[in-house]
Design a protein around this motif. Sequence first.
Motif, mmCIF file in Angstrom:
data_model
loop_
_atom_site.group_PDB
_atom_site.id
_atom_site.type_symbol
_atom_site.label_atom_id
_atom_site.label_comp_id
_atom_site.label_asym_id
_atom_site.label_seq_id
_atom_site.Cartn_x
_atom_site.Cartn_y
_atom_site.Cartn_z
ATOM 1 N N UNK A 111 34.941 44.080 39.317
ATOM 2 C CA UNK A 111 35.394 43.441 38.079
ATOM 3 C C UNK A 111 36.737 42.732 38.225
ATOM 4 N N UNK A 112 37.283 42.694 39.422
ATOM 5 C CA UNK A 112 38.603 42.096 39.614
ATOM 6 C C UNK A 112 38.582 40.608 39.281
ATOM 7 N N UNK A 113 39.497 40.192 38.396
ATOM 8 C CA UNK A 113 39.566 38.804 37.951
ATOM 9 C C UNK A 113 40.793 38.080 38.496
ATOM 10 N N UNK A 114 41.882 38.792 38.768
ATOM 11 C CA UNK A 114 43.096 38.145 39.298
ATOM 12 C C UNK A 114 43.729 39.018 40.370
ATOM 13 N N UNK A 115 44.082 38.368 41.487
ATOM 14 C CA UNK A 115 44.716 39.049 42.614
ATOM 15 C C UNK A 115 45.924 38.223 43.046
ATOM 16 N N UNK A 116 47.091 38.848 43.049
ATOM 17 C CA UNK A 116 48.342 38.140 43.339
ATOM 18 C C UNK A 116 48.950 38.678 44.623
ATOM 19 N N UNK A 117 48.967 37.808 45.651
ATOM 20 C CA UNK A 117 49.538 38.148 46.951
ATOM 21 C C UNK A 117 50.695 37.224 47.307
ATOM 22 N N UNK A 118 51.171 36.450 46.358
ATOM 23 C CA UNK A 118 52.229 35.476 46.611
ATOM 24 C C UNK A 118 53.540 36.157 47.005
ATOM 25 N N UNK A 119 54.297 35.447 47.863
ATOM 26 C CA UNK A 119 55.611 35.948 48.231
ATOM 27 C C UNK A 119 55.591 37.083 49.231
ATOM 28 N N UNK A 120 54.556 37.177 50.067
ATOM 29 C CA UNK A 120 54.506 38.176 51.121
ATOM 30 C C UNK A 120 54.731 37.508 52.477
ATOM 31 N N UNK A 121 54.263 38.150 53.569
ATOM 32 C CA UNK A 121 54.431 37.591 54.915
ATOM 33 C C UNK A 121 53.085 37.485 55.629
#
Length: 500
Positions: free
Chosen positions: A318-328
């Motif tokens: 059911x995942x609708x949004x995944x935020x991985x911004x600003x990592x390495x």
Amino acid sequence: MELASVYYLLFIIYFTKFGACDSKFEHISDCVYARILERKPGTDWLTFKCNEVDHEQDIFLQDKFHCSYHPVNHSEYAFYPGTIKFENCRFNQIHIDFFAKFPNIHTFNISDIELETLQIGTFSGAKILTNLFVANNQLSEIQSGVFFAAKNLEVADFACNNIKSVDTFAFKDAKILETLNLSQNAITKLDEYMFVDLINLKELNLSHNKINEFDFSALPMNLMILDLSNNNISNLERTFTKIAKLKHLNLAFNPLANLNIGAFAKVPYLEYLNLRQTHLSAIPLATFSHQQKLVSLDLSENYLKKLDFKMFELILPDLESLHLNGNRLKDLHGFASELFPQLHVFDIRGNNFNCSYLLQFMKSISSEKLHIPVAPETIKTGDTHVQGIKCKSRDEVMELQNHDNVTEGDEATEGHEATEGPTQDIQLHGNDMKDNGAKSTRECHNSLYLIIAGIAFISSIFFYCYGLFKIFGQLKSNNLVPEVSIPHEMISERPMMLNI
């Protein structure tokens, strides 16, 4: 002269508008009464306004009001207020017998009145009080017995005070309390027995405090929303054992550093999880294996270098949004749209992707279904990017590979400076779990008015001096200023010598 008068007048206007309106007074001088429904107790709104002159005796006429604005004739102007608030008022405390005069109050707004203390039994007469707003004041503690007999209280907002301690039995009689906001205070620790009587508590906001230890096992079992963002929590060893109904969890801006595999095992109904900027460098396998109802996951602005998406297989349907911004991250190994059939927002900005890899990845996904946020305004001349997402050229990739030889201890001290500036280049567009320090319905401080008033004040001094100079010049030109002559014998013909 005329110009100076104009600027002086502007200063008076600025001071009246931006300075005087911020002044608060201890005397009630007027009130505004608004009738919603005809003669039905508890449906009317009453606003008390404070000023230098005390008119309380004129306002309170036995069982009737005398306000400057009222919707009905004075003869029919009976006591039916249900909501009370204050404007431009300053009260250090509220009289204990206040609610004896207003038995039908269900909403009491005493925000921003410079309140310093709440006495024991303050709300003992508030038999039907359901909503209490005490935000933007100067409270330093919430004592035991404050809510004695306030058994119908459902919402309590204490945001933006200076609360350092909350007594164990402060909310003892508030057994049907559903929403408690203690955000933006100075709380370092809460007693585990404080929540014993709050069996119906559904939403708890403790964001923007100084909490370094928290016993999650002491939380009420019916809790559904918990905000602990912007604190000093460094571990989740005491897991969420009793709050299985929890749906929203915000742990952003805490120095967690590590997650154990079973951290979220006891919260299977979790829908929104925010772990933004929690110093995470790795996500252990099966960390989210119990979160099959998760809708939004925020892992942005951490130190993640690798993330194997196979760990999410058949876990987050059911995942609708995944935020991985600003990592390495250098790649998105194992990512496939089939893993997340409901995914709409996938934020990967501000990572260390090779441009060739990023180009292939962007071609491999369906842009019609999946939205990848971009920030074209951050792209400068000479920057390498793919469809608005910055990426590394071959030389930059080689430099990163050399940089990766530093020890983990060195990385921990580098912070986010090794990334592409997540706080500058990354927009949090599309986040479902927003920082609730901003959610608090009001800001604690506003300095704009003071700045404008200060500028106006300095300008007025300048033009006042300018006006005096002009007046002196006009007087002199009209021979109204006597000239002072110096006798000839007082003038020395020798040059003046300075003795040093």
